[in-house]
Design a protein around this motif. Sequence first.
Motif, mmCIF file in Angstrom:
data_model
loop_
_atom_site.group_PDB
_atom_site.id
_atom_site.type_symbol
_atom_site.label_atom_id
_atom_site.label_comp_id
_atom_site.label_asym_id
_atom_site.label_seq_id
_atom_site.Cartn_x
_atom_site.Cartn_y
_atom_site.Cartn_z
ATOM 1 N N PRO A 1 0.806 -1.233 0.000
ATOM 2 C CA PRO A 1 0.000 0.000 0.000
ATOM 3 C C PRO A 1 0.837 1.280 0.000
ATOM 4 N N GLY B 1 -1.142 -2.388 -7.120
ATOM 5 C CA GLY B 1 -2.016 -1.303 -6.644
ATOM 6 C C GLY B 1 -2.155 -1.240 -5.142
ATOM 7 N N ALA B 2 -2.213 -0.007 -4.643
ATOM 8 C CA ALA B 2 -2.322 0.267 -3.210
ATOM 9 C C ALA B 2 -3.801 0.377 -2.815
ATOM 10 N N ASN C 1 -7.261 1.048 -6.861
ATOM 11 C CA ASN C 1 -6.718 1.103 -5.500
ATOM 12 C C ASN C 1 -7.750 0.831 -4.412
ATOM 13 N N SER D 1 0.010 3.033 -7.712
ATOM 14 C CA SER D 1 -0.386 3.501 -6.376
ATOM 15 C C SER D 1 -0.849 4.947 -6.442
ATOM 16 N N TRP D 2 -1.982 5.221 -5.786
ATOM 17 C CA TRP D 2 -2.512 6.591 -5.717
ATOM 18 C C TRP D 2 -1.549 7.510 -4.985
ATOM 19 N N SER D 3 -0.663 6.942 -4.130
ATOM 20 C CA SER D 3 0.117 7.799 -3.234
ATOM 21 C C SER D 3 1.507 8.124 -3.775
ATOM 22 N N THR D 4 1.849 7.618 -4.959
ATOM 23 C CA THR D 4 3.188 7.891 -5.503
ATOM 24 C C THR D 4 3.309 9.360 -5.920
#
Length: 459
Positions: free
Chosen positions: A70, A80-81, A295, A434-437
């Motif tokens: 994640p 995927g996170a 995600n 990942s949405w957070s990259t």
Amino acid sequence: MDERERALQAAHAAASEFLATLPERPVWPRAGLEGMLQRVGGPLPEQGRPADEVVRELAERADPGLVAIPGARFFGFVIGATLPAPLAADWLVSTWDQNSGSSTLTPATVALEQVAGEWILDLLGLPATASVGFVTGAQVSNFVCLAAARAAVLRRRGWDLGRQGLHGAPRVRLVVGAHRHGSVDRAARFLGIGQDDLVVAAADEEGRMLPAALGRALEDCGDDPLVVCLQAGEVHTGAFDPFTELVPLARAAGAWVHIDGAFGAWAATSPALAHLTAGMDGADSWTTDAHKTLNVPYDCGMAIVRDPADSIAVFRTGGDYLMYSGLDPWDLTPELSRRARGVPVWAALRSLGRAGVADLVERMHRNALALERGLRDIPGVTIMNQVDYTQVMFRLEDDADTRALGAAILEEGTAAVTGAEWAGRAVLRCAMSSWSTQESDIRRTLEAFARLVPLTRGS
Ligand SMILES: *Cc1c(COP(=O)(O)O)cnc(C)c1O
């Protein structure tokens, strides 16, 4: 406070602690399976323990064997996170404990899944009347869609698979691309479609099926009932089959067209990337995942079938004790009892909105481009694909060096990328999912590669 409340609070604390470690923890696990078995194993204790202690013990023991999927720098495979809203919604799914197969028994979660399915069809530009079955992932979705396809193409030949079975049935041929995902072959195998029943159409250097090769494959199949399996998003290169050319060809030959768009179908949600999926809407069935690009937590994929009657024909449930109300989720997939795995999809889409989904996918693409640009600047690195979507594939001159670099980055811990073979060469592949990259994560990853490449070359 009762035991349940204490256990949930312990889980909340452990989850928050784990999330807080993500920015700095080594991405790859520090313990292997053997070590983990030691940490969590031993004979089953005679006596139990209070729930909150169990939760704390579990979190503490599991930690060294956890991989930072994640997090922001896990680029391995295509996985995927998890966004915040679906993560929290998934906790509710477990808390509610709805057996989400029947609209009569579990109306809240069935409604949420139905709406999530409608939103997905809208976002992906697929027919609003198609059925959406929530399954564990693209593997099972490929199985569900190909099962519907097999029964439908046999029915068109006057063969009722449900009644007559496979014995003596006309031979179903499955036309696939040279770079299909392995889960297509596996799904075919579950269905009694063997390797000899597959006709492989050649692909170009990015892994896209060539229209001329499809034309030849269709001719080779003669008069047999046909299913053509295309792909949106090749796992190494991210390449898309040219649907505007291939779908009409397959249709003209009377084939059922299936598209595996586990992560690629999501290009359709972005005005900037939708050209990649042009013509995708002409198929009969589609596979996609929610646990990759969207995600949401594992496990969640969708099996989408243009005419719901085709999936119902295979999966309709019987049983006099079951509550029926027309079409129920358990009429569309192989499962009977299951968790409401589509609810986190509702939460993800509600939290992002249409614009947020497009932005998510475009950011993944931009991250891939930034990584590609940075890698090109490192002496010795060769980029192996056209970065049209979320995948970046590269290598060093020497295969052994490429493999050593792959091992070194996992050992060093900044990022996770995974190895593969492409055109007979060892490669490393990075998937932006990942949405957070952030840009800073791409920079950190490039700095790690810039340090490691000179150490591994010729080592
Ligand atoms: C990941 C993937 C699959 C398998 O999906 P699961 O979610 O792991 O079941 C199938 N096809 C493609 C193209 C994929 O990328």
